[in-house]
Design an enzyme around this catalytic site. Structure first.
Site, short mmCIF file in Angstrom:
data_model
loop_
_atom_site.label_atom_id
_atom_site.label_comp_id
_atom_site.label_asym_id
_atom_site.label_seq_id
_atom_site.Cartn_x
_atom_site.Cartn_y
_atom_site.Cartn_z
N GLY B 71 -1.24 3.50 1.87
CA GLY B 71 -0.62 3.15 3.15
C GLY B 71 -0.92 4.19 4.24
O GLY B 71 -1.15 3.85 5.39
N ASN B 153 11.76 3.57 6.22
CA ASN B 153 11.80 4.01 4.83
C ASN B 153 13.09 4.75 4.47
O ASN B 153 13.52 4.74 3.33
CB ASN B 153 10.60 4.91 4.51
CG ASN B 153 10.39 6.00 5.54
OD1 ASN B 153 10.31 5.72 6.74
ND2 ASN B 153 10.29 7.24 5.10
N GLN B 181 7.46 -0.94 3.69
CA GLN B 181 8.81 -1.06 3.11
C GLN B 181 9.37 -2.47 3.23
O GLN B 181 10.49 -2.72 2.78
CB GLN B 181 9.77 -0.05 3.76
CG GLN B 181 9.39 1.41 3.53
CD GLN B 181 9.55 1.87 2.08
OE1 GLN B 181 10.11 1.13 1.24
NE2 GLN B 181 9.06 3.05 1.76
N SER B 201 1.23 -1.73 1.06
CA SER B 201 0.87 -0.78 0.00
C SER B 201 1.28 -1.28 -1.37
O SER B 201 2.33 -1.91 -1.52
CB SER B 201 1.52 0.57 0.29
OG SER B 201 1.28 1.46 -0.79
N HIS B 203 1.85 0.53 -4.38
CA HIS B 203 2.73 1.26 -5.29
C HIS B 203 4.20 1.18 -4.90
O HIS B 203 5.06 1.67 -5.63
CB HIS B 203 2.27 2.72 -5.45
CG HIS B 203 2.65 3.62 -4.33
ND1 HIS B 203 3.74 4.46 -4.38
CD2 HIS B 203 2.10 3.82 -3.11
CE1 HIS B 203 3.82 5.14 -3.25
NE2 HIS B 203 2.84 4.78 -2.46
N THR B 239 -16.91 3.43 -3.19
CA THR B 239 -16.79 2.56 -4.36
C THR B 239 -15.36 2.05 -4.48
O THR B 239 -14.42 2.84 -4.47
CB THR B 239 -17.18 3.34 -5.63
OG1 THR B 239 -18.54 3.76 -5.52
CG2 THR B 239 -17.01 2.48 -6.88
N CYS B 325 9.60 12.32 1.59
CA CYS B 325 8.14 12.31 1.45
C CYS B 325 7.46 12.85 2.70
O CYS B 325 6.34 12.51 3.03
CB CYS B 325 7.62 10.94 1.07
SG CYS B 325 7.64 9.73 2.34
#
Lengths: 385, 385
Positions: B71, B153, B181, B201, B203, B239, B325
């Site tokens: 993200g 968040n 979120q 995102s 995860h 990649t 975070c």
């Protein structure tokens, strides 16, 4: 017939030991490494360990490792990140760099303001950067940034990075090497190469995709590509990809311990392969230059590379045609062009890149199948002509 | 005691179905999606399928999905990638954006040349962007770029992105929302939000770390952050991280199908949690605003957030303190600051973010433990004072 994966310079399967190491980090130890609770601390420790493993593999301190999502990102981080901290000046890159070095450099040279001037360092007909010519170019243009790859992804030819780095340093340039194709194939030491920055990647060494690193001299001033929460000492923000980083660490450890044995194994296979191909009148690009031991880049006269790749695929052999992982100039290798290879011959280029699990029987089977396909294709040509 | 992971806004464990889907892509189907042989084709098809799954989750065409490594990268790609295609002008972001929107914007405003001017759109005391004030700011400053997150968040407060997008569009600005979120917690539709770009995102929705997306309106002109082989239609070279992308695709499919059931489940738990916390004299930030159903951001008077997080961790509960975070301003939440929360109270902020697997018994246990810890901490204070 023994089908085989012969494209290890493109990517590798994840090693069993690596896969085992990363699995717990998806479900049980899934924490965000920035969290202060137990889940976060476990993730943070796993990253710390991987950072040590990566650092050890190339003889640096853990603090010199900046984790990125891949080699392309790491190369872009060096080129743009360093350039954005300097006044626009000259940047020298070799003529055979991967597109993820070439293109960000071209972009610096294309800006509407603060434009850089790019010079390319040419190679000889074996694909080796001409150090004398490079010296002249740098003397004339006094670069602030220099990037020369350690081993070319197509030819496998190893460059004299240390000597070029000394020249670059004499002009006070920052020197970078993309060592993605060197790690695990030849011994690798950051200090010995005399560079300020080096790119490594996990998925080329039996690690997972999604983790790579820019190794940096601590004096290098860098601006991040990705700003945010301040991860990786502010140089690369974003929630760390814990499983991929853990796998990259283990893969580095394995690569270091296996380099010698792997090199011995694959170079024997390659010698056998190249003898067989030469008996079929193949040209081997870079033959005579020092190469990483797993790579054979060849052309069979009048057999188009793309066609041979497709036919070999049907026969169970995964190989690459010229510049497979680039879309810069579809169908044409800028590496072979820089080497002065006849464009008709360059169209015939096919790359075999061997790995740990390949066998002599696979190589023999490959030679047989190639001979059969060539005979068929020549027969078709003579019918249609 | 029933220990529990209560930090789903930070990251989530990978769902069993997601893990099952990604496992084959490490060893058996490990190919590089750019390779032309069978291994490459299998990888390419897996990415194509994931692109469809991500697109379907937010009602767009697969071609509108640009995969990134996370993200943070997607948000940086929008901010810098769009700005670099425009003449420097005004950019408006909300005062409560995640650092990975705030910081690249600050960087645009800090450049030595081609400098942008940043305006922040303020929030009310519930943490909601003040649309009337935002209208005034945009009327005065005529932005070319606007970014307002869908759900914060920290507080979980949902923003009126569609209305702000309409105002932004009336000034011909490009409008972006960080919806990281929102996905999986509330229904999400790209068109309904009237944005030109949206960040998602993996995860945060029980997918693996290492895959995310910037969803774009096809008219949006963007420059890549990462140049190279031309992957992702030239917008993001490197990649592809096939397993992570595959997992992101499956996670999107699951998120879409489960949004309603999850919302019902976690909102019941949250109501119970908040009733219990209020009985302990807690302040609930954002209470009264429309919030994503899983997030409870609270402060217990005179109980420092960091201390409570550590104590709860020892008791087996993973929760976050304010702005966990971020390292922008350690120990201080810029979100609460923007809401005008008293700094003394802001220091007490703790975030609980619930997920599918949490239970009422965990919430009850959490309330009990919190009460015990508070009693202990207050006892200690009275002894030392």
């Amino acid at each position: 017939m023994t089908p085989a994966y012969f494209d290890h310079n493109a990517t590798t399967p994840v090693d069993d030991a690596v896969l085992e190491a990363i699995l717990p980090y998806f479900k049980e130890a899934f924490g965000n490494a920035s969290s202060r609770h137990a889940h976060g601390i476990i993730a943070r420790r796993a990253i710390d360990k991987a950072r040590e493993q990566v650092a050890t593999a190339v003889g640096v301190q853990p603090a010199q490792v900046i984790f990125t999502s891949g080699g392309s990102e790491a190369n872009n981080l060096f080129i743009r990140g360093t350039a954005d901290n300097l006044k626009p000046a000259n940047i020298c890159i070799s003529a055979i760099e991967h597109p993820c070095v070439l293109r960000p450099t071209q972009e610096l040279a294309r800006r509407t303001s603060e434009r850089w001037v790019m010079q390319k360092l040419g190679v000889d007909n074996l694909g080796k950067v001409d150090v004398v010519a490079a010296n002249d170019v740098m003397k004339q243009h006094k670069p602030d940034l220099v990037s020369v790859m350690l081993a070319n992804n197509e030819t496998g030819v190893i460059q004299d990075v240390a000597t070029i780095a000394e020249i670059a340093r004499s002009h006070k340039a920052w020197m970078h090497t993309d060592a993605v194709q060197g790690l695990g194939k030849i011994p690798l030491d950051f200090s010995a190469l005399k560079v300020h920055a080096m790119t490594l990647s996990g998925h080329k060494i039996y690690g997972p995709k999604g983790a790579a690193a820019l190794i940096v001299d601590k004096r290098l001033l860098l601006k991040p590509l990705i700003y945010g929460g301040g991860h990786e000492n502010g140089m690369r923000s974003g929630t760390e990809n814990v499983p991929a980083i853990v796998g990259f660490g283990v893969a580095c450890e394995l690569a270091k311990s296996r380099t010698e044995a792997t090199a011995k194994h694959v170079s024997q296979l390659r010698d056998h392969l190249e003898a067989g191909l030469q008996a079929m009148d193949a040209t081997i690009f870079g033959l005579g230059a020092t190469r990483i031991p797993n790579t054979c880049y060849f052309a069979l006269p009048d057999i188009e590379g793309d066609t041979l790749v497709v036919r070999l695929d049907k026969a169970g052999f995964a190989v690459a045609s010229g510049a497979a992982c680039s879309s810069v100039k579809p169908g044409q290798s800028h590496v072979l062009e820089a080497m002065g290879v006849n464009p008709m011959l360059a169209r015939c280029a096919v790359r075999v890149s061997l790995g740990d699990s390949n066998t002599l029987s696979q190589v023999e089977s490959f030679l047989e199948q190639t001979k059969r396909i060539v005979t068929e294709l020549k027969g078709m040509n003579s019918v249609t002509m």
